[in-house]
Design a protein around this motif. Structure first.
Motif, mmCIF file in Angstrom:
data_model
loop_
_atom_site.group_PDB
_atom_site.id
_atom_site.type_symbol
_atom_site.label_atom_id
_atom_site.label_comp_id
_atom_site.label_asym_id
_atom_site.label_seq_id
_atom_site.Cartn_x
_atom_site.Cartn_y
_atom_site.Cartn_z
ATOM 1 N N LEU A 16 0.829 -1.203 0.000
ATOM 2 C CA LEU A 16 0.000 0.000 0.000
ATOM 3 C C LEU A 16 0.865 1.255 0.000
ATOM 4 N N TRP A 17 1.936 1.233 0.776
ATOM 5 C CA TRP A 17 2.842 2.379 0.808
ATOM 6 C C TRP A 17 3.505 2.579 -0.554
ATOM 7 N N GLY A 18 3.962 1.485 -1.162
ATOM 8 C CA GLY A 18 4.562 1.586 -2.489
ATOM 9 C C GLY A 18 3.594 2.141 -3.510
ATOM 10 N N PHE A 19 2.350 1.683 -3.434
ATOM 11 C CA PHE A 19 1.314 2.180 -4.335
ATOM 12 C C PHE A 19 1.072 3.666 -4.108
ATOM 13 N N TYR A 20 0.971 4.064 -2.830
ATOM 14 C CA TYR A 20 0.666 5.462 -2.510
ATOM 15 C C TYR A 20 1.766 6.401 -2.990
ATOM 16 N N ILE A 21 3.019 6.060 -2.720
ATOM 17 C CA ILE A 21 4.100 6.979 -3.108
ATOM 18 C C ILE A 21 4.292 7.000 -4.618
ATOM 19 N N SER A 22 3.830 5.954 -5.305
ATOM 20 C CA SER A 22 3.954 5.963 -6.768
ATOM 21 C C SER A 22 2.919 6.869 -7.416
ATOM 22 N N ILE A 23 1.733 6.964 -6.813
ATOM 23 C CA ILE A 23 0.696 7.806 -7.429
ATOM 24 C C ILE A 23 0.714 9.233 -6.882
ATOM 25 N N ARG A 24 1.397 9.445 -5.748
ATOM 26 C CA ARG A 24 1.496 10.790 -5.177
ATOM 27 C C ARG A 24 2.952 11.096 -4.830
ATOM 28 N N PRO A 25 3.823 11.117 -5.838
ATOM 29 C CA PRO A 25 5.227 11.444 -5.566
ATOM 30 C C PRO A 25 5.384 12.923 -5.231
ATOM 31 N N PRO A 26 6.492 13.318 -4.616
ATOM 32 C CA PRO A 26 6.729 14.748 -4.371
ATOM 33 C C PRO A 26 6.698 15.520 -5.685
ATOM 34 N N ARG A 27 6.049 16.663 -5.684
ATOM 35 C CA ARG A 27 5.963 17.474 -6.902
ATOM 36 C C ARG A 27 7.316 18.114 -7.205
ATOM 37 N N ILE A 28 7.628 18.139 -8.486
ATOM 38 C CA ILE A 28 8.846 18.797 -8.975
ATOM 39 C C ILE A 28 8.420 20.033 -9.753
ATOM 40 N N LEU A 29 8.944 21.181 -9.360
ATOM 41 C CA LEU A 29 8.644 22.430 -10.059
ATOM 42 C C LEU A 29 9.961 23.020 -10.555
ATOM 43 N N SER A 30 10.254 22.796 -11.820
ATOM 44 C CA SER A 30 11.511 23.265 -12.399
ATOM 45 C C SER A 30 11.538 24.783 -12.467
ATOM 46 N N ALA A 31 12.722 25.341 -12.271
ATOM 47 C CA ALA A 31 12.887 26.792 -12.394
ATOM 48 C C ALA A 31 13.021 27.219 -13.852
ATOM 49 N N THR A 32 13.286 26.264 -14.744
ATOM 50 C CA THR A 32 13.487 26.571 -16.156
ATOM 51 C C THR A 32 12.174 26.949 -16.830
ATOM 52 N N THR A 33 12.178 28.040 -17.585
ATOM 53 C CA THR A 33 11.027 28.472 -18.374
ATOM 54 C C THR A 33 11.511 28.864 -19.762
ATOM 55 N N PRO A 34 10.612 29.116 -20.702
ATOM 56 C CA PRO A 34 11.049 29.557 -22.032
ATOM 57 C C PRO A 34 11.881 30.837 -22.006
ATOM 58 N N LYS A 35 11.751 31.644 -20.948
ATOM 59 C CA LYS A 35 12.573 32.857 -20.844
ATOM 60 C C LYS A 35 14.055 32.521 -20.842
ATOM 61 N N ASN A 36 14.423 31.374 -20.303
ATOM 62 C CA ASN A 36 15.827 30.967 -20.271
ATOM 63 C C ASN A 36 16.394 30.765 -21.668
ATOM 64 N N PHE A 37 15.515 30.600 -22.646
ATOM 65 C CA PHE A 37 15.942 30.375 -24.027
ATOM 66 C C PHE A 37 15.521 31.535 -24.930
ATOM 67 N N ALA A 38 15.178 32.658 -24.301
ATOM 68 C CA ALA A 38 14.770 33.867 -25.023
ATOM 69 C C ALA A 38 13.593 33.583 -25.953
ATOM 70 N N LEU A 39 12.665 32.768 -25.490
ATOM 71 C CA LEU A 39 11.491 32.414 -26.287
ATOM 72 C C LEU A 39 10.245 33.087 -25.716
ATOM 73 N N ASP A 40 9.464 33.680 -26.593
ATOM 74 C CA ASP A 40 8.158 34.171 -26.175
ATOM 75 C C ASP A 40 7.248 32.982 -25.914
ATOM 76 N N TYR A 41 6.339 33.147 -24.958
ATOM 77 C CA TYR A 41 5.435 32.045 -24.669
ATOM 78 C C TYR A 41 4.178 32.550 -23.990
ATOM 79 N N GLU A 42 3.180 31.709 -24.027
ATOM 80 C CA GLU A 42 1.903 32.009 -23.402
ATOM 81 C C GLU A 42 1.616 30.939 -22.357
#
Length: 278
Positions: A16-42
């Motif tokens: 049950l623990w293995g199942f739970y951590i597989s469906i609710r892993p810690p969220r990853i929020l990358s700092a990288t955005t299209p601005k890092n590549f000088a790209l316009d974006y919406e």
């Protein structure tokens, strides 16, 4: 009898623990955005058929108007920013759409199904692009994202070509990797499958890119490394067998790359593939 009961409870709780951590892993929020590549974006969002709001980026091609768009799909348990450095070069000729799968990154959702329900996410992304007048659509996917692309494409005729990078072939074959206990991995993986059917309504053996791949007639480029420690190379061989009747399928296998590592000529090969088929 008490010992047997305790052992049974241990197995149930551990799975049950293995199942739970597989469906609710810690969220990853990358700092990288299209601005890092000088790209316009919406910054965009759209809603799936089961009412999950997903968030992403639409990056218009900076070289002029085009209706050709590539959807880039990230792996598990990462987010869209994780793959942006890999696919940013495609913006030179195509619009790009990147989004976070359900539960992951900035998207909503109560859990990740690791591919079991994420085909709905890709279908919603395609519908979003169609509503904006998109023309031909290609998909680049990594790991879980590649698996989702292969599974969803037979039901989405708008998708004209797929680059599948390090996909699994069937999700139940990945379940034992949750447990590093010799001799117990497979019984625990079986129990994890039971919880998946019971709580999510997802049969792990039915989450099968190899089964869907048999129905594909569009161009597919399958890339995988023989030394991938996350998704073993055997998965690539299963996909190759599934695609044997597709004359438009290409296979690009490597000898010594880890999961997510790219060959030196990766951009050239992928760009040529999409140029030939979009």
């Amino acid at each position: 009898m008490l010992q047997i009961l305790l052992v049974a409870c241990f197995f149930l709780l551990l799975s049950l623990w293995g199942f739970y951590i597989s469906i609710r892993p810690p969220r990853i929020l990358s700092a990288t955005t299209p601005k890092n590549f000088a790209l316009d974006y919406e910054e965009i969002s759209f809603v799936t058929e089961d009412r999950v709001r997903l968030r992403g980026w639409f990056i218009p091609c900076p070289r002029g108007a085009t209706t050709k768009t590539i959807i880039a799909l990230h792996g598990y348990p990462a987010d869209k920013g994780n793959i942006l450095p890999v696919v940013a070069f495609l913006s030179e000729k195509y619009n790009l759409l990147l989004f976070d799968f359900r539960y992951l990154g900035e998207s909503e959702g109560r859990y990740s199904a690791v591919g079991g329900k994420e085909t709905r996410d890709l279908a919603a992304a395609v519908a979003f692009l169609k509503a904006r007048g998109a023309g031909e659509i290609g998909v680049w996917g990594f790991s879980m994202g590649a698996a989702v692309a292969l599974m969803a494409a037979p039901g989405l005729p708008e998708i004209r070509a797929i680059v599948s990078e390090s996909s699994y072939a069937q999700l139940d074959l990945m379940a034992p990797a949750l447990y590093q206990i010799p001799g117990l991995r497979y019984p625990l993986a079986w129990l994890t499958g039971v919880w998946s059917r019971l709580f999510l309504g997802v049969n792990l053996s039915g989450v099968s890119p190899q089964r869907s791949a048999r129905r594909l007639t569009i161009p597919v480029l399958v890339s995988h490394s023989k030394t991938d420690q996350t998704i073993p190379f055997e998965h690539a061989l299963l996909l190759k067998a599934a695609l044997k009747e597709n004359p438009k399928a290409e296979f690009w296998f490597h000898d010594d790359l880890f999961h997510g590592q790219l060959a030196g000529d990766y951009q050239k090969r992928v760009a040529a593939f999409f140029a030939a088929h979009l």
